[in-house]
Design a protein around this motif. Structure first.
Motif, PDB file in Angstrom:
ATOM      1  N   SER A   1       0.862  -1.186   0.000  1.00  0.00           N
ATOM      2  CA  SER A   1       0.000   0.000   0.000  1.00  0.00           C
ATOM      3  C   SER A   1       0.895   1.231   0.000  1.00  0.00           C
ATOM      4  O   SER A   1       2.033   1.194   0.502  1.00  0.00           O
ATOM      5  N   PRO A   2       0.437   2.359  -0.577  1.00  0.00           N
ATOM      6  CA  PRO A   2       1.307   3.534  -0.690  1.00  0.00           C
ATOM      7  C   PRO A   2       1.742   4.118   0.650  1.00  0.00           C
ATOM      8  O   PRO A   2       2.758   4.802   0.710  1.00  0.00           O
ATOM      9  N   ASP A   3       0.992   3.844   1.735  1.00  0.00           N
ATOM     10  CA  ASP A   3       1.418   4.342   3.044  1.00  0.00           C
ATOM     11  C   ASP A   3       2.341   3.365   3.764  1.00  0.00           C
ATOM     12  O   ASP A   3       2.799   3.625   4.882  1.00  0.00           O
ATOM     13  N   GLY A   4       2.621   2.214   3.136  1.00  0.00           N
ATOM     14  CA  GLY A   4       3.567   1.262   3.684  1.00  0.00           C
ATOM     15  C   GLY A   4       3.052   0.422   4.834  1.00  0.00           C
ATOM     16  O   GLY A   4       3.824  -0.331   5.436  1.00  0.00           O
ATOM     17  N   THR A   5       1.759   0.461   5.128  1.00  0.00           N
ATOM     18  CA  THR A   5       1.235  -0.252   6.288  1.00  0.00           C
ATOM     19  C   THR A   5       0.681  -1.635   5.954  1.00  0.00           C
ATOM     20  O   THR A   5       0.495  -2.453   6.859  1.00  0.00           O
ATOM     21  N   GLN A   6       0.415  -1.903   4.669  1.00  0.00           N
ATOM     22  CA  GLN A   6      -0.181  -3.174   4.284  1.00  0.00           C
ATOM     23  C   GLN A   6       0.477  -3.706   3.007  1.00  0.00           C
ATOM     24  O   GLN A   6       1.074  -2.941   2.243  1.00  0.00           O
ATOM     25  N   VAL A   7       0.319  -4.999   2.801  1.00  0.00           N
ATOM     26  CA  VAL A   7       0.779  -5.641   1.576  1.00  0.00           C
ATOM     27  C   VAL A   7      -0.362  -6.496   1.035  1.00  0.00           C
ATOM     28  O   VAL A   7      -0.919  -7.337   1.756  1.00  0.00           O
ATOM     29  N   ALA A   8      -0.742  -6.250  -0.217  1.00  0.00           N
ATOM     30  CA  ALA A   8      -1.722  -7.097  -0.900  1.00  0.00           C
ATOM     31  C   ALA A   8      -0.971  -8.221  -1.615  1.00  0.00           C
ATOM     32  O   ALA A   8       0.166  -8.042  -2.058  1.00  0.00           O
ATOM     33  N   PHE A   9      -1.616  -9.387  -1.719  1.00  0.00           N
ATOM     34  CA  PHE A   9      -0.982 -10.510  -2.410  1.00  0.00           C
ATOM     35  C   PHE A   9      -2.057 -11.493  -2.848  1.00  0.00           C
ATOM     36  O   PHE A   9      -3.224 -11.413  -2.422  1.00  0.00           O
ATOM     37  N   SER A  10      -1.672 -12.413  -3.727  1.00  0.00           N
ATOM     38  CA  SER A  10      -2.602 -13.460  -4.161  1.00  0.00           C
ATOM     39  C   SER A  10      -2.257 -14.755  -3.442  1.00  0.00           C
ATOM     40  O   SER A  10      -1.098 -15.039  -3.159  1.00  0.00           O
ATOM     41  N   ARG A  11      -3.296 -15.534  -3.151  1.00  0.00           N
ATOM     42  CA  ARG A  11      -3.118 -16.830  -2.485  1.00  0.00           C
ATOM     43  C   ARG A  11      -3.878 -17.889  -3.261  1.00  0.00           C
ATOM     44  O   ARG A  11      -5.067 -17.741  -3.539  1.00  0.00           O
ATOM     45  N   PHE A  12      -3.181 -18.959  -3.602  1.00  0.00           N
ATOM     46  CA  PHE A  12      -3.811 -20.093  -4.273  1.00  0.00           C
ATOM     47  C   PHE A  12      -4.320 -21.057  -3.214  1.00  0.00           C
ATOM     48  O   PHE A  12      -3.538 -21.546  -2.385  1.00  0.00           O
ATOM     49  N   ASN A  13      -5.627 -21.334  -3.205  1.00  0.00           N
ATOM     50  CA  ASN A  13      -6.205 -22.160  -2.146  1.00  0.00           C
ATOM     51  C   ASN A  13      -6.364 -23.623  -2.549  1.00  0.00           C
ATOM     52  O   ASN A  13      -7.034 -24.387  -1.856  1.00  0.00           O
ATOM     53  N   GLY A  14      -5.763 -23.999  -3.655  1.00  0.00           N
ATOM     54  CA  GLY A  14      -5.863 -25.372  -4.128  1.00  0.00           C
ATOM     55  C   GLY A  14      -6.699 -25.512  -5.375  1.00  0.00           C
ATOM     56  O   GLY A  14      -6.541 -26.482  -6.127  1.00  0.00           O
ATOM     57  N   SER A  15      -7.580 -24.539  -5.623  1.00  0.00           N
ATOM     58  CA  SER A  15      -8.411 -24.581  -6.831  1.00  0.00           C
ATOM     59  C   SER A  15      -8.592 -23.202  -7.447  1.00  0.00           C
ATOM     60  O   SER A  15      -8.717 -23.079  -8.666  1.00  0.00           O
TER      61      SER A  15
END
Length: 280
Positions: free
Chosen positions: A101-115
């Motif tokens: 995030s531009p304020d440096g407090t969070q990170v977005a990401f993708s997660r593969f849950n098996g399907s």
């Protein structure tokens, strides 16, 4: 102004060697000097992506399933996410595509849950991970806008058997709702990377021609609303390179004046997706 990159040993890409490619995470100066090896681990950095924190002090990257964070000099490697089978395994994709995030407090990401793929957000300290959107059949890239208003996700939603060509979805970072969708420009298909200009007005992306053709493949720039699409690079397939070449992975410079990208020529060790780094 450093560029972070995953470097692959060309010899390890030769089919008869077997096993995973040997890969390392490096930083390099924009003029091509001062290459510094930060992380090396055979196989598990292959096709990984690296994401700078807004202040340039840290790098987030995928390694053996979860997302890790380290200092810009390669020290202090720590887990940012916890990713364990069967929910997500390194062999099946794990956690990928970190974007701060531009304020440096969070990170977005993708997660593969098996399907399917899910869009998640976690605190920059590793706390409070939560699924933000679970509508995606596939996610190939995540890019939080510099103004913080949306998270751009390249992939496909909703979950359907035939996922079709990728689109760009703009996700509200608070509610997780998809608030806008960009179809590929006429005659093009999104190839896998999106990068915001620092003022959030433009998006750089890589693209193929329809059905994956290379005749118009390259790096493009468009306004964030999908208008004014223009080619930035033209891969020199007409200059005598058998099999063509591929321009991919655009990354905007912090001052907004340049874009770095990779150019893969049909050379020893290249798989058509990895090559040399160029700046334009």
């Amino acid at each position: 102004g450093l560029i972070a990159l995953v470097r692959t040993d060309p010899e390890s890409m030769i089919p008869h060697t077997g096993g995973f490619p040997i890969t390392d995470l490096y930083t390099v100066e924009p003029v091509g000097t001062g290459a510094q090896r930060l992380v090396g681990e055979q196989g598990f950095l292959f096709r990984s992506t690296a994401a700078w924190s807004p202040d340039g002090s840290q790098i987030a990257f995928r390694w053996q399933g979860p997302i890790r964070v380290m200092n810009a000099d390669g020290s202090g490697v720590e887990n940012l996410t916890t990713c364990r089978p069967p929910e997500c395994a390194a062999d099946d994709g794990g956690d990928s595509n970190p974007s701060w995030s531009p304020d440096g407090t969070q990170v977005a990401f993708s997660r593969f849950n098996g399907s399917e793929e899910e869009l998640w957000v976690v605190g920059a300290d590793g706390r409070d991970p939560r699924p933000l959107n679970q509508e995606f059949a596939a996610i190939v890239h995540v890019a939080w806008s510099p103004d913080g208003t949306v998270i751009a996700v390249e992939g496909f939603a909703p979950r359907v058997p035939d996922i079709g060509p990728d689109r760009i979805y703009f996700v509200d970072p608070d509610s997780g709702r998809i608030i806008r969708t960009l179809e590929p420009p006429a005659g093009l298909e999104f190839a896998g990377t999106i990068s915001w200009s620092p003022d959030a007005r433009f998006i750089a992306f890589d693209a193929y021609g329809e059905d994956g053709t290379l005749d118009v493949a390259g790096v493009y720039v468009m306004r964030a609303d999908g208008t004014e699409v223009r080619p930035l690079t033209v891969c020199p397939t007409a200059l005598g390179f058998p099999g063509g070449c591929t321009d991919m992975h655009p990354a905007w410079s912090p001052d907004g004046t340049q874009i770095a990208f990779t150019r893969a020529l049909p050379e020893r060790g290249s798989d058509g997706f990895m090559g040399d780094i160029f700046v334009i």
